[in-house]
Design a protein around this motif. Structure first.
Motif, PDB file in Angstrom:
ATOM      1  N   ALA A   1      13.638  27.694   0.537  1.00  0.00           N
ATOM      2  CA  ALA A   1      15.067  27.959   0.330  1.00  0.00           C
ATOM      3  C   ALA A   1      15.683  26.906  -0.579  1.00  0.00           C
ATOM      4  O   ALA A   1      16.490  27.220  -1.473  1.00  0.00           O
ATOM      5  CB  ALA A   1      15.797  27.998   1.673  1.00  0.00           C
TER       6      ALA A   1
ATOM      7  N   PRO B   1      18.661  32.810  -0.243  1.00  0.00           N
ATOM      8  CA  PRO B   1      18.040  32.685   1.090  1.00  0.00           C
ATOM      9  C   PRO B   1      19.084  32.486   2.174  1.00  0.00           C
ATOM     10  O   PRO B   1      20.190  31.998   1.915  1.00  0.00           O
ATOM     11  CB  PRO B   1      17.156  31.447   0.934  1.00  0.00           C
TER      12      PRO B   1
ATOM     13  N   TRP C   1      14.836  27.574  -4.162  1.00  0.00           N
ATOM     14  CA  TRP C   1      15.682  28.626  -4.733  1.00  0.00           C
ATOM     15  C   TRP C   1      17.039  28.043  -5.128  1.00  0.00           C
ATOM     16  O   TRP C   1      17.557  28.317  -6.221  1.00  0.00           O
ATOM     17  CB  TRP C   1      15.869  29.752  -3.722  1.00  0.00           C
TER      18      TRP C   1
END
Length: 431
Positions: free
Chosen positions: A25, A11, A28
């Protein structure tokens, strides 16, 4: 820094879209790169730590220094790490920037002045300030809860606690407003505000030192918490002949002001916003308050802090020697940033971490840090947040959001997370 393989699916961080909702984000990163090198908007390169276990370890690791002088680059001299302007204003010697043994000595001395007893004695004043602020807009039926409530409450509270005279507190409110805007104000405005605060605190500390000396000459004694302000307590605090120097006292008063207002602004703002976005949880808390049960309020504030806390990333740390964290080799002098917002949503530590659950048990979030740098002001932040949110829900039970969530803007900045505005409405008594 050693290179990491690039991942096209990674991201993009630190955009306005990211600021609105950074949690996908961070999810991730936790899964794919829990300790990841990144280039910050300032150009400084740092390691981001996003898993709870790694974060907790890093926060307590003595090999990670808080002293910016440990940075292998010269970025600290350019104001790219730490609080803008604090170095020029000689305000670096506070608890967020030093390590043992200096940290141990200063924290011991400051703890003598900033005690739970002193905070508890301050509770009536916080309640009065809270009611006065609500009184100012209650009949209007609408308000911006950031500018009219969440911002002024902790500013006036910390000014009262420090002992800033009432006639000077609006100046502090203006300076604090400049600091909280970060990049949103005039160029160099933050550094100028810090310089003004430093000059004011130096004069105030000098004046209070003279007042204390006069009282001692007159034989007056005052017990801790007996109406004495915190700056006077900092001046009097001593241990085996040690005292805070005037520079240390000014730096500590400054960091109590800086850390004690913006975090609370965001805790109140983010917390109320989360409740308005989760009506079933808000109704649960409202029902408990109506029944006179304060336990859910206390637990709820801790969950609000975990769910969308005021401090997104812990303040800077620098490796004093090569070390391995989360499988990544970190070289001496490299900056490490612990992402509290990511750690506190780690599914390895919290069940259903993306769910707001005011009844959550075993909520050992990292919102106040961990280890020797655990937030000294946590009791004050809890008092202010519980008082503010509890009073707001009691007095304005019909409170509702007056804007589309997608239209709200979050302040840019590396460390703090908070809304620029929070427009709300309710059915006023005048209608």
């Amino acid at each position: 820094m050693s290179e990491q393989p690039r991942d096209s699916s990674a991201p993009t961080l630190f955009t306005w879209e990211f600021a609105t909702d950074p949690y996908p984000a961070y999810a991730w990163l936790r899964e794919h790169a829990p300790v990841r090198r990144t280039t910050l908007p300032s150009g400084v390169e740092a390691w981001l730590v996003t898993r709870y276990a790694d974060a907790r370890k890093a926060l307590a690791d003595p090999r990670l220094s808080k002293n910016p002088q440990r940075h292998s680059a010269a970025a600290h001299a350019k104001g790219k790490v730490g609080i803008p302007g604090e170095q020029r204003a000689e305000l670096m010697t506070h608890l967020l920037n030093i390590d043992p043994p200096d940290h141990t000595r200063l924290r011991r001395l400051v703890s003598k002045a900033f005690t739970p007893r002193r905070v508890a004695a301050f509770a009536p004043r916080v309640r009065t300030l809270t009611d006065q602020l609500i009184d100012a807009f209650e009949e209007r039926g609408e308000a911006d809860l950031i500018h009219e409530f969440a911002f002024p409450l902790p500013i006036y509270a910390i000014c009262d606690l420090l002992g800033v005279p009432r006639e000077d507190q609006d100046d502090f409110r203006d300076w604090a407003g400049t600091m909280i805007r970060h990049g949103g104000g005039p160029r160099g405005g933050v550094a100028r505000a810090v310089k003004r605060i430093r000059a004011y605190l130096a004069e105030l500390i000098h004046r209070k030192r003279l007042e204390l000396a006069e009282r001692q000459e007159e034989g007056e004694r005052r017990e801790e918490g007996d109406g004495e302000d915190l700056i006077s307590g900092l001046i009097r605090a001593g241990d085996h002949g040690e005292h805070l120097t005037e520079n240390e006292a000014a730096a500590m008063a400054f960091i109590l002001l800086f850390a004690g207002f913006e975090t609370t602004v965001n805790l109140i703002g983010n917390g109320v916003y989360a409740l308005l976005r989760h009506p079933e949880q808000r109704a649960l808390m409202q029902r408990a308050l109506t029944e006179g049960d304060e336990r859910l309020l206390a637990a709820g504030v801790e969950e609000l802090l975990r769910y969308d806390g005021p401090v997104e990333i812990a303040t800077w740390r620098f490796a004093t020697e090569p070390l391995t964290l989360g499988g990544q080799r970190i070289a001496e002098g490299e900056p490490v940033l612990v992402v509290l917002a990511a750690a506190d949503r780690d599914p390895e530590r919290f069940e259903a971490p993306d769910v707001l659950d005011l009844t959550r048990r075993d909520n050992q979030h990292l919102g106040y840090g961990h280890g020797i740098h655990y937030c000294l002001g946590a009791p004050l932040a809890r008092l202010e947040a519980q008082t503010a949110i509890g009073t707001l829900l009691r007095r304005l039970p019909g409170l509702r959001l007056a804007a589309d969530p997608e239209d709200l803007r979050w302040r840019g900045g590396l460390i703090m997370r908070g809304l620029r505005t929070l427009p709300v409405t309710w059915n006023s008594g005048a209608q």
